[in-house]
Design a protein around this motif. Structure first.
Motif, PDB file in Angstrom:
ATOM      1  N   LYS A 215      -5.265   1.263  10.548  1.00 52.55           N
ATOM      2  CA  LYS A 215      -4.871   1.681  11.911  1.00 52.55           C
ATOM      3  C   LYS A 215      -4.248   3.080  11.878  1.00 52.55           C
ATOM      4  O   LYS A 215      -4.549   3.931  12.711  1.00 52.55           O
ATOM      5  N   ASP A 216      -3.384   3.307  10.895  1.00 49.57           N
ATOM      6  CA  ASP A 216      -2.774   4.637  10.753  1.00 49.57           C
ATOM      7  C   ASP A 216      -3.835   5.688  10.452  1.00 49.57           C
ATOM      8  O   ASP A 216      -3.820   6.784  11.008  1.00 49.57           O
ATOM      9  N   LEU A 217      -4.764   5.339   9.572  1.00 45.52           N
ATOM     10  CA  LEU A 217      -5.796   6.314   9.169  1.00 45.52           C
ATOM     11  C   LEU A 217      -6.645   6.747  10.356  1.00 45.52           C
ATOM     12  O   LEU A 217      -6.924   7.943  10.527  1.00 45.52           O
ATOM     13  N   ILE A 218      -7.055   5.787  11.183  1.00 45.02           N
ATOM     14  CA  ILE A 218      -7.964   6.142  12.279  1.00 45.02           C
ATOM     15  C   ILE A 218      -7.249   6.897  13.398  1.00 45.02           C
ATOM     16  O   ILE A 218      -7.896   7.469  14.264  1.00 45.02           O
ATOM     17  N   CYS A 219      -5.903   6.861  13.367  1.00 46.34           N
ATOM     18  CA  CYS A 219      -5.149   7.578  14.416  1.00 46.34           C
ATOM     19  C   CYS A 219      -4.798   9.000  13.986  1.00 46.34           C
ATOM     20  O   CYS A 219      -4.258   9.762  14.791  1.00 46.34           O
ATOM     21  N   LEU A 220      -5.091   9.367  12.757  1.00 45.22           N
ATOM     22  CA  LEU A 220      -4.722  10.706  12.287  1.00 45.22           C
ATOM     23  C   LEU A 220      -5.570  11.769  12.981  1.00 45.22           C
ATOM     24  O   LEU A 220      -6.708  11.494  13.372  1.00 45.22           O
ATOM     25  N   PRO A 221      -5.018  12.983  13.097  1.00 49.04           N
ATOM     26  CA  PRO A 221      -5.822  14.055  13.697  1.00 49.04           C
ATOM     27  C   PRO A 221      -7.118  14.275  12.910  1.00 49.04           C
ATOM     28  O   PRO A 221      -7.143  14.077  11.689  1.00 49.04           O
ATOM     29  N   LEU A 222      -8.167  14.687  13.626  1.00 50.21           N
ATOM     30  CA  LEU A 222      -9.493  14.794  13.012  1.00 50.21           C
ATOM     31  C   LEU A 222      -9.577  15.854  11.920  1.00 50.21           C
ATOM     32  O   LEU A 222     -10.524  15.859  11.136  1.00 50.21           O
ATOM     33  N   HIS A 223      -8.583  16.769  11.868  1.00 53.18           N
ATOM     34  CA  HIS A 223      -8.667  17.810  10.837  1.00 53.18           C
ATOM     35  C   HIS A 223      -8.046  17.350   9.507  1.00 53.18           C
ATOM     36  O   HIS A 223      -7.972  18.129   8.560  1.00 53.18           O
ATOM     37  N   LEU A 224      -7.611  16.100   9.448  1.00 52.47           N
ATOM     38  CA  LEU A 224      -6.992  15.600   8.211  1.00 52.47           C
ATOM     39  C   LEU A 224      -7.881  14.571   7.518  1.00 52.47           C
ATOM     40  O   LEU A 224      -8.490  13.723   8.177  1.00 52.47           O
ATOM     41  N   ASN A 225      -7.932  14.644   6.207  1.00 49.63           N
ATOM     42  CA  ASN A 225      -8.593  13.594   5.418  1.00 49.63           C
ATOM     43  C   ASN A 225      -7.643  13.070   4.358  1.00 49.63           C
ATOM     44  O   ASN A 225      -7.174  13.820   3.496  1.00 49.63           O
ATOM     45  N   ILE A 226      -7.337  11.794   4.426  1.00 53.06           N
ATOM     46  CA  ILE A 226      -6.577  11.160   3.336  1.00 53.06           C
ATOM     47  C   ILE A 226      -7.624  10.736   2.301  1.00 53.06           C
ATOM     48  O   ILE A 226      -8.486   9.908   2.588  1.00 53.06           O
ATOM     49  N   ASN A 227      -7.564  11.290   1.120  1.00 54.29           N
ATOM     50  CA  ASN A 227      -8.599  11.003   0.111  1.00 54.29           C
ATOM     51  C   ASN A 227      -8.474   9.589  -0.441  1.00 54.29           C
ATOM     52  O   ASN A 227      -9.471   8.883  -0.582  1.00 54.29           O
ATOM     53  N   SER A 228      -7.238   9.216  -0.782  1.00 52.56           N
ATOM     54  CA  SER A 228      -7.072   7.860  -1.323  1.00 52.56           C
ATOM     55  C   SER A 228      -5.652   7.359  -1.075  1.00 52.56           C
ATOM     56  O   SER A 228      -4.712   8.156  -0.963  1.00 52.56           O
ATOM     57  N   ILE A 229      -5.535   6.057  -0.986  1.00 53.38           N
ATOM     58  CA  ILE A 229      -4.225   5.420  -0.843  1.00 53.38           C
ATOM     59  C   ILE A 229      -4.173   4.281  -1.843  1.00 53.38           C
ATOM     60  O   ILE A 229      -4.972   3.341  -1.765  1.00 53.38           O
ATOM     61  N   GLU A 230      -3.257   4.356  -2.794  1.00 53.94           N
ATOM     62  CA  GLU A 230      -3.069   3.235  -3.724  1.00 53.94           C
ATOM     63  C   GLU A 230      -1.870   2.453  -3.213  1.00 53.94           C
ATOM     64  O   GLU A 230      -0.786   3.019  -3.043  1.00 53.94           O
ATOM     65  N   VAL A 231      -2.054   1.171  -2.957  1.00 48.89           N
ATOM     66  CA  VAL A 231      -0.974   0.387  -2.357  1.00 48.89           C
ATOM     67  C   VAL A 231      -0.779  -0.925  -3.119  1.00 48.89           C
ATOM     68  O   VAL A 231      -1.739  -1.635  -3.408  1.00 48.89           O
ATOM     69  N   VAL A 232       0.474  -1.186  -3.468  1.00 48.24           N
ATOM     70  CA  VAL A 232       0.809  -2.412  -4.204  1.00 48.24           C
ATOM     71  C   VAL A 232       2.006  -3.080  -3.517  1.00 48.24           C
ATOM     72  O   VAL A 232       2.756  -2.416  -2.800  1.00 48.24           O
ATOM     73  N   PRO A 233       2.206  -4.382  -3.764  1.00 48.96           N
ATOM     74  CA  PRO A 233       3.450  -4.987  -3.288  1.00 48.96           C
ATOM     75  C   PRO A 233       4.611  -4.432  -4.112  1.00 48.96           C
ATOM     76  O   PRO A 233       4.395  -3.954  -5.238  1.00 48.96           O
ATOM     77  N   THR A 234       5.826  -4.517  -3.565  1.00 49.83           N
ATOM     78  CA  THR A 234       6.983  -3.940  -4.273  1.00 49.83           C
ATOM     79  C   THR A 234       7.205  -4.579  -5.644  1.00 49.83           C
ATOM     80  O   THR A 234       7.815  -3.983  -6.519  1.00 49.83           O
ATOM     81  N   SER A 235       6.697  -5.790  -5.822  1.00 50.53           N
ATOM     82  CA  SER A 235       6.922  -6.482  -7.095  1.00 50.53           C
ATOM     83  C   SER A 235       5.824  -6.212  -8.131  1.00 50.53           C
ATOM     84  O   SER A 235       5.769  -6.879  -9.164  1.00 50.53           O
ATOM     85  N   GLN A 236       4.945  -5.259  -7.864  1.00 54.23           N
ATOM     86  CA  GLN A 236       3.878  -4.958  -8.823  1.00 54.23           C
ATOM     87  C   GLN A 236       3.961  -3.491  -9.251  1.00 54.23           C
ATOM     88  O   GLN A 236       4.191  -2.603  -8.428  1.00 54.23           O
ATOM     89  N   ALA A 237       3.825  -3.265 -10.564  1.00 52.51           N
ATOM     90  CA  ALA A 237       3.832  -1.892 -11.081  1.00 52.51           C
ATOM     91  C   ALA A 237       3.047  -1.863 -12.380  1.00 52.51           C
ATOM     92  O   ALA A 237       2.666  -2.914 -12.912  1.00 52.51           O
ATOM     93  N   CYS A 238       2.826  -0.667 -12.904  1.00 48.54           N
ATOM     94  CA  CYS A 238       2.093  -0.548 -14.174  1.00 48.54           C
ATOM     95  C   CYS A 238       2.956  -1.059 -15.328  1.00 48.54           C
ATOM     96  O   CYS A 238       4.162  -0.816 -15.358  1.00 48.54           O
ATOM     97  N   GLY A 239       2.348  -1.721 -16.274  1.00 48.76           N
ATOM     98  CA  GLY A 239       3.060  -2.183 -17.468  1.00 48.76           C
ATOM     99  C   GLY A 239       2.780  -1.256 -18.631  1.00 48.76           C
ATOM    100  O   GLY A 239       2.074  -0.257 -18.479  1.00 48.76           O
ATOM    101  N   PRO A 240       3.305  -1.591 -19.804  1.00 49.49           N
ATOM    102  CA  PRO A 240       3.040  -0.737 -20.979  1.00 49.49           C
ATOM    103  C   PRO A 240       1.612  -0.895 -21.463  1.00 49.49           C
ATOM    104  O   PRO A 240       0.958  -1.899 -21.183  1.00 49.49           O
ATOM    105  N   LEU A 241       1.122   0.130 -22.198  1.00 52.05           N
ATOM    106  CA  LEU A 241      -0.189  -0.007 -22.829  1.00 52.05           C
ATOM    107  C   LEU A 241      -0.112  -1.091 -23.913  1.00 52.05           C
ATOM    108  O   LEU A 241       0.925  -1.281 -24.537  1.00 52.05           O
ATOM    109  N   LEU A 242      -1.206  -1.799 -24.090  1.00 50.09           N
ATOM    110  CA  LEU A 242      -1.243  -2.861 -25.106  1.00 50.09           C
ATOM    111  C   LEU A 242      -1.182  -2.260 -26.500  1.00 50.09           C
ATOM    112  O   LEU A 242      -1.823  -1.250 -26.770  1.00 50.09           O
TER     113      LEU A 242
END
Ligand code: 8X3
Length: 247
Positions: A215-242
């Motif tokens: 909904k937010d994306l489609i309401c943005l002015p036409l001269h803007l492009n959001i390339n990507s949005i990475e979205v996680v819940p607050t309880s999720q994050a990257c862990g250490p490499l194995l």
């Protein structure tokens, strides 16, 4: 309000696709919803006359062509490539090749075909929103093919931007983390208890959260492009490499 706009949403009968379709309808869009489960599409049609359900197996390229032929006289402004799935959660050498093929077929092949046909549709200020995944940005165990297909979606979106910049067609890739939809039940082959345990004592994205972002994306002015949005819940994050150690 976007009164006279028309959208196509794939995988519109459940999860993100359903929530996005409902949000678009409430924003005044006419929505063509593509999905396999016709009974669910019919239910959505009964609720809102601006929703047109189209029963389709997105793995069927001829059926995709047929759908686009049926709407060739109509202006289409927005495509939400939402349909996608994970099947199985095991190391790659234990994955079924049939599941592997289905993920590639739906997550990649159908998405690129639908996108190509959409680009040929009539319509002004076109916008493509692809539902990728954090699984396409980070490697984690048992995600082999699913993660690979989502890496394709995330990166294909960025490449499309490069190709479409002169045509003023916007492209965004939304890359969600843990979300509570039918995703886990499908992935775990209907093992509802196991699927339920994934969401136990933690936070997760709801379908409505992704609809809110769209909904937010489609309401943005036409001269803007959001390339990507990475979205996680607050309880999720990257862990250490194995790090594998010998005993
Ligand atoms: C799936 C994302 O975090 O559930 O698209 O592995 S996650």
């Amino acid at each position: 309000m976007n009164k006279s706009k028309t959208a196509i949403v794939t995988g519109s009968s459940s999860g993100f696709g359903k929530a996005i379709s409902e949000m678009l309808l409430s924003e005044g869009y006419k929505v063509y919803g593509l999905a396999r489960r016709v009974d669910r599409l019919k239910k959505m049609e009964r609720k809102n006359s601006n929703f047109v359900g189209y029963g389709i197996d997105l793995g069927d390229k001829v059926a995709i062509v047929k759908f686009f032929k049926s709407i060739k006289s109509i202006d289409i402004n927005l495509l939400v490539n939402n349909a996608g799935l994970a099947l199985g959660a095991a190391p790659y050498d234990q994955m079924s090749l049939e599941d592997t093929d289905t993920m590639i077929e739906i997550n990649i092949l159908s998405l690129v075909h639908v996108t190509r046909h959409f680009l040929k549709c009539k319509g002004e200020n076109k916008y493509i929103i692809n539902i990728g995944s954090v699984a396409g940005n980070y490697a984690y165990p048992n995600n082999n093919i699913y993660g690979g297909t989502k890496a394709f979606v995330n990166h294909f979106s960025r490449n499309l931007r490069s190709d479409l910049v002169s045509k003023n067609i916007r492209v965004t890739s939304i890359e969600p983390g843990l979300a509570k939809t039918e995703f886990s039940v499908v992935r775990l082959k209907n093992d509802k208890e196991k699927a339920k345990s994934i969401y136990k004592n933690t936070e997760y994205i709801r379908p409505k959260d992704i609809a809110l972002i769209v909904k937010d994306l489609i309401c943005l002015p036409l001269h803007l492009n959001i390339n990507s949005i990475e979205v996680v819940p607050t309880s999720q994050a990257c862990g250490p490499l194995l790090i594998q150690r010998s005993k």
